[in-house]
Design an enzyme around this catalytic site. Structure first.
Site, PDB file in Angstrom:
ATOM      1  N   PRO A 150      49.623  51.225  61.432  1.00 30.01           N
ATOM      2  CG  PRO A 150      49.028  53.199  62.535  1.00 30.01           C
ATOM      3  CD  PRO A 150      49.065  52.564  61.176  1.00 30.01           C
ATOM      4  CB  CYS A 195      43.561  55.164  69.017  1.00 27.23           C
ATOM      5  SG  CYS A 195      43.358  53.745  70.133  1.00 27.23           S
ATOM      6  CD  GLN A 217      49.564  56.045  64.840  1.00 25.87           C
ATOM      7  OE1 GLN A 217      49.307  55.172  65.652  1.00 25.87           O
ATOM      8  NE2 GLN A 217      48.778  56.324  63.811  1.00 25.87           N
TER       9      GLN A 217
END
Length: 312
Positions: A24, A107, A78
């Site tokens: 992603p 992240c 996602q």
């Protein structure tokens, strides 16, 4: 969004020993790029990270953040979330069109951490458990998480065991901590620990730029698949064994991007990545100044022999 997906990531993981996965990537892993990498031995693709609370509440976000078609199979959607109800509501909206739902727990960006999403969730395992449990109760497609390792790998072990206990179907582990830079070495031992600790498939992420890198990851960790982000941006044909982006791959990206109506920013940046190892410095400087799709196409026609008429 069209066509219910019939293939899940678990289907692919069960029929192949080594799985190639496109990570992603914010802005970049959109439908045209996902279709491109599928043509070069990529088995599973992920959407960019989508904010679950915005997606469930905004029709505009639903129309812009996720598009798919019958070729986009399997695709993992996602989401970033910190509330179970937000994640489950968003997951329910995309479940008819997706092969899997993934919760972003990796992240590392400061804004994400401040919003208590992404890598912040590595410090909140009970919330992650609650979100997994809630999603599993609302949708009938696989649910996964994408994580990073902790500095203390015992914490990582406890984290993944908790996730497994509430039914996570597979997981991806990036072999760096939240604070480590992408230039620092990948923690193979951390990834191997995760693989040996759970009984669900594990995909490894971190510094996959070639098939040699993928082979090393498999040999040192025993994972079920490898995921690439920056490597695929620079060379979408990576998993097909190409060392640099082949010209026909660039032509195909132009065709797909124009066909799907990709905006100038994303179109330009994808090509910048693909040309990174092909153009000299002077060529890159010139290319980087191009500010419209017609200007980019003119440049490719004049300097690289691109025949746009055959692509549209």
């Amino acid at each position: 969004m069209t066509d219910r997906k019939k293939t899940t990531p678990l289907d692919v993981l069960q029929r192949k020993k080594r799985i190639n996965v496109c990570a992603p990537m914010v802005r970049y892993s959109k439908l045209p790029f996902r279709e491109l990498v599928r043509k070069y031995n990529t088995d599973i693709v992920y959407t960019p990270m989508i904010l679950a609370d915005v997606f469930k509440s905004s029709e505009f976000a639903r129309n812009t953040d996720f598009s798919t078609n019958h070729l986009d199979d399997p695709v993992v959607v996602q989401f970033a979330a910190n509330k179970a109800v937000d994640l489950a509501d968003a997951a329910e909206l995309v479940a008819p069109f997706a092969g899997g739902i993934d919760l972003n727990c990796g992240c590392p960006q400061k804004w994400a951490y401040q919003e208590r999403i992404g890598a912040y969730l590595m410090e909140d395992p009970e919330n992650v458990r609650d979100m997994i449990r809630t999603v599993k109760g609302r949708v009938d497609i696989p649910c996964s998480i994408k994580i990073r390792v902790h500095k203390d790998l015992r914490t990582t072990y406890e984290f993944v065991k908790r996730a497994e206990a509430v039914g996570v179907d597979f997981l991806t582990v990036h072999g760096r901590t939240r604070l480590q830079k992408s230039t620092e070495p990948v923690n193979f031992e951390g990834i191997k620990l995760v693989k040996e600790s759970v009984n669900v498939p594990v995909i490894a992420n971190g510094s996959i730029f070639s098939l040699k890198d993928a082979d090393e990851m498999y040999e040192k960790t025993g994972v079920d698949g490898v995921m690439s982000a920056r490597g695929l941006l620079q060379n979408p044909a990576l998993f097909a064994g190409y060392e640099t982006t082949p010209w026909e791959c660039i032509e195909e990206y132009v065709r797909l991007a124009l066909g799907y109506g990709t905006n100038t920013f994303i179109f330009h940046h994808h090509l910048m990545f693909m040309f990174e190892d092909i153009m000299c410095n002077a060529e890159r400087k010139t290319f980087n100044t191009l500010s419209s799709i017609p200007a980019i196409l003119d440049h490719l026609e004049e300097n690289w022999g691109l025949d746009v008429s055959k692509l549209v």
